[in-house]
Design a protein around this motif. Structure first.
Motif, PDB file in Angstrom:
ATOM      1  N   GLU A 187     -13.039   9.300  -0.076  1.00 20.00           N
ATOM      2  CA  GLU A 187     -11.627   9.339  -0.416  1.00 20.00           C
ATOM      3  C   GLU A 187     -11.300   8.298  -1.477  1.00 20.00           C
ATOM      4  O   GLU A 187     -12.062   7.339  -1.681  1.00 20.00           O
ATOM      5  CB  GLU A 187     -10.778   9.069   0.836  1.00 20.00           C
ATOM      6  CG  GLU A 187     -11.026  10.034   1.988  1.00 20.00           C
ATOM      7  CD  GLU A 187     -10.228   9.681   3.219  1.00 20.00           C
ATOM      8  OE1 GLU A 187      -9.440   8.701   3.148  1.00 20.00           O
ATOM      9  OE2 GLU A 187     -10.381  10.352   4.243  1.00 20.00           O
ATOM     10  N   SER A 190      -7.002   3.046  -1.270  1.00 17.86           N
ATOM     11  CA  SER A 190      -5.563   3.078  -1.000  1.00 17.86           C
ATOM     12  C   SER A 190      -5.050   1.721  -0.550  1.00 17.86           C
ATOM     13  O   SER A 190      -5.801   0.855  -0.092  1.00 17.86           O
ATOM     14  CB  SER A 190      -5.249   4.128   0.070  1.00 17.86           C
ATOM     15  OG  SER A 190      -5.822   3.758   1.319  1.00 17.86           O
ATOM     16  N   GLY A 192      -1.524   1.153   1.665  1.00 15.10           N
ATOM     17  CA  GLY A 192      -0.378   1.888   2.163  1.00 15.10           C
ATOM     18  C   GLY A 192      -0.484   3.336   1.733  1.00 15.10           C
ATOM     19  O   GLY A 192      -1.525   3.972   1.883  1.00 15.10           O
ATOM     20  N   SER A 193       0.582   3.867   1.166  1.00 16.85           N
ATOM     21  CA  SER A 193       0.567   5.253   0.690  1.00 16.85           C
ATOM     22  C   SER A 193       0.134   5.377  -0.763  1.00 16.85           C
ATOM     23  O   SER A 193      -0.051   6.480  -1.275  1.00 16.85           O
ATOM     24  CB  SER A 193       1.969   5.869   0.850  1.00 16.85           C
ATOM     25  OG  SER A 193       2.923   5.126   0.103  1.00 16.85           O
ATOM     26  N   ALA A 194      -0.037   4.245  -1.451  1.00 16.51           N
ATOM     27  CA  ALA A 194      -0.444   4.256  -2.859  1.00 16.51           C
ATOM     28  C   ALA A 194      -1.959   4.404  -2.962  1.00 16.51           C
ATOM     29  O   ALA A 194      -2.704   3.825  -2.167  1.00 16.51           O
ATOM     30  CB  ALA A 194       0.014   2.976  -3.555  1.00 16.51           C
ATOM     31  N   GLN A 195      -2.421   5.165  -3.956  1.00 18.23           N
ATOM     32  CA  GLN A 195      -3.846   5.416  -4.127  1.00 18.23           C
ATOM     33  C   GLN A 195      -4.317   4.956  -5.502  1.00 18.23           C
ATOM     34  O   GLN A 195      -3.569   4.963  -6.477  1.00 18.23           O
ATOM     35  CB  GLN A 195      -4.154   6.899  -3.936  1.00 18.23           C
ATOM     36  CG  GLN A 195      -3.933   7.380  -2.511  1.00 18.23           C
ATOM     37  CD  GLN A 195      -4.406   8.805  -2.308  1.00 18.23           C
ATOM     38  OE1 GLN A 195      -4.411   9.605  -3.230  1.00 18.23           O
ATOM     39  NE2 GLN A 195      -4.825   9.116  -1.086  1.00 18.23           N
ATOM     40  N   LYS A 261       2.026   0.787  -8.222  1.00 22.06           N
ATOM     41  CA  LYS A 261       2.262   1.993  -7.424  1.00 22.06           C
ATOM     42  C   LYS A 261       2.815   1.693  -6.032  1.00 22.06           C
ATOM     43  O   LYS A 261       3.500   2.534  -5.443  1.00 22.06           O
ATOM     44  CB  LYS A 261       0.965   2.790  -7.289  1.00 22.06           C
ATOM     45  CG  LYS A 261       0.454   3.400  -8.580  1.00 22.06           C
ATOM     46  CD  LYS A 261      -0.837   4.170  -8.331  1.00 22.06           C
ATOM     47  CE  LYS A 261      -1.375   4.802  -9.600  1.00 22.06           C
ATOM     48  NZ  LYS A 261      -2.657   5.526  -9.348  1.00 22.06           N
ATOM     49  N   ALA A 262       2.513   0.516  -5.502  1.00 26.17           N
ATOM     50  CA  ALA A 262       2.997   0.143  -4.166  1.00 26.17           C
ATOM     51  C   ALA A 262       4.237  -0.737  -4.235  1.00 26.17           C
ATOM     52  O   ALA A 262       4.659  -1.304  -3.233  1.00 26.17           O
ATOM     53  CB  ALA A 262       1.898  -0.580  -3.401  1.00 26.17           C
ATOM     54  N   GLY A 300      -7.123   0.023   2.151  1.00 24.31           N
ATOM     55  CA  GLY A 300      -6.933   0.740   3.394  1.00 24.31           C
ATOM     56  C   GLY A 300      -8.239   0.989   4.134  1.00 24.31           C
ATOM     57  O   GLY A 300      -9.223   1.442   3.547  1.00 24.31           O
TER      58      GLY A 300
END
Length: 413
Positions: A187, A190, A192-195, A261-262, A300
């Protein structure tokens, strides 16, 4: 054509051609080691907060971890390969009991019956400098693969590590993908929700000739999300033949970077662990302070083992959190039971600031009893029982849990 003469020529030529190959591969084969670790992992967590929708999580797996590290071929530049194969089978666990994170979740919500993957890393060595490309488990202050469940987390990337200077080690590299501890796929990285698709890093370690002093300076950047730095110092004092004092100090600082991004990030985390070792006893005090507008930064899925108050369950790394720890370790070898160990600790944190939380507090109590067989057919078989309780006043995630881990490493060669 003289067939018999040609056959005699081949008998003489073939060994001559194979000789350089044997010499070239000599170090590759002789320095190769391979281990198959059988890891049986039982995990049960009981949620104690009132009104929870799920009362407990329980999973049980049998894992197989194959770790091969080759030597290097002969020559100015040596070549080698590392192979990490991991596979786990579900022994127990259902959709209503999911949450132990030993297994991935199928589309129907039920834990998968099995999962695994094969990671390969190619490497080359010139003098005391090594280049590696592929997939492996990094263990650095700013990125540490998590190995607290059935199978370890891995990363894909490239790095160069050099030990050309006495007492010094230098590192540089980039990771682009990760396979989480309960997933077989690769994957994006990451926070949080930012990649992000790139984490670059630089590091330098100094270790004194006496091995009593270690200094570490590291820097890493998760592209378009954050940039983080680390300064660490480990110092050991041997006060007598049976008494020593160790201090492990660390300081992280970082901010958002690129297009952020975060969002806006700003963090400074100070960490200190002091341990007094007296014969088979060890008493430790941990202090940790998170300041700035955001919590401690990490990719992450990774662990926080370089923080003083990191535990099996939590790292006490929330925004503005202050925490302290008291820990006791006992090695029963002094009581005639080599291989038996005990660890117990209590960690308390407060001053947590989240979106809807002001001055939140939490505590963790953990104990581990372990035994490693010292001889006989079961030599190196390790049994560990971990018991934990977690309590927080700012969310409904209170729980008690037990983990039973049985590991048996088989040395293949």
């Amino acid at each position: 054509m003289n067939i018999h003469a040609n056959r005699k020529s081949l008998v003489l030529v073939i060994p001559t051609l194979l000789l350089p190959i044997n010499v070239w591969a000599e170090g590759f084969v002789e320095d190769t080691s391979a281990t198959l670790t059988l890891r049986n992992f039982f995990f049960e967590r009981n949620f104690t907060a009132p009104g929870v929708t799920q009362s407990h999580a329980r999973e049980w797996t049998q894992g197989f971890i194959f770790d091969l590290k080759s030597g290097f071929t002969q020559g100015t530049v040596g070549f080698g390969v590392d192979v990490l194969g991991k596979y786990a089978v579900k022994l127990d666990g259902g959709a209503g009991e999911y949450g132990a994170l030993l297994l991935p979740k199928d589309g129907d919500g039920d834990p998968a019956g099995s999962f695994g993957r094969l990671g390969v890393a190619l490497k080359a060595k010139l003098s005391n400098t090594e280049v590696k490309v592929g997939e492996w488990m990094p263990n650095f202050p700013i990125v540490t693969a998590d190995d607290f469940r059935a199978l370890p987390q891995t990363f894909r990337g490239a790095q160069i590590a050099s030990q050309e200077l006495k007492n010094w080690s230098f590192y540089a590299g980039e990771f682009t993908k990760t396979s989480l501890r309960n997933d077989s796929s690769m994957e994006d990285l990451s926070f949080g929700s930012a990649q992000s698709d790139s984490f670059t890093f630089l590091g330098a370690d100094y270790r004194s000739s006496s091995k009593n002093t270690t200094v570490r300076l590291w820097s890493g950047e998760l592209e378009d999300i954050y940039k983080q730095h680390y300064l660490g110092l480990i110092q050991k004092w041997q006060l007598s033949q049976t008494v020593s004092l160790t201090s492990n100090l660390g300081y992280f600082w970082g901010k958002d970077t690129g297009v952020a991004k975060a969002g806006s990030l700003d963090n400074q985390t100070a960490s200190a662990l002091f341990s007094l070792n007296i014969a088979q006893h060890s008493i430790s005090i941990g202090l940790q302070n998170v300041s700035g507008d955001s919590g401690w930064m990490r990719i992450g899925g990774t662990g926080g083992i370089y923080l003083a108050n990191n535990t099996f369950n939590h790292a006490f790394d929330n925004p503005r959190e202050r925490s302290w720890q008291v820990r006791y370790d006992l090695n029963f070898v002094g009581y005639g039971i080599p291989g038996l160990t005990l660890m117990t600790r209590y960690v308390h944190g407060d001053n947590v600031e989240l979106r809807n939380v002001k001055d939140g507090s939490e505590w963790v109590r953990e104990s581990e009893l372990g035994y490693v067989f010292q001889s006989g057919k079961l030599r190196d078989l390790a049994v560990r029982w971990r018991n934990s309780s977690v309590r927080r006043d700012f969310n409904a995630s209170d729980y008690d849990e037990n983990r039973l881990i049985v590991s048996y490493p088989l040395n293949i060669f």
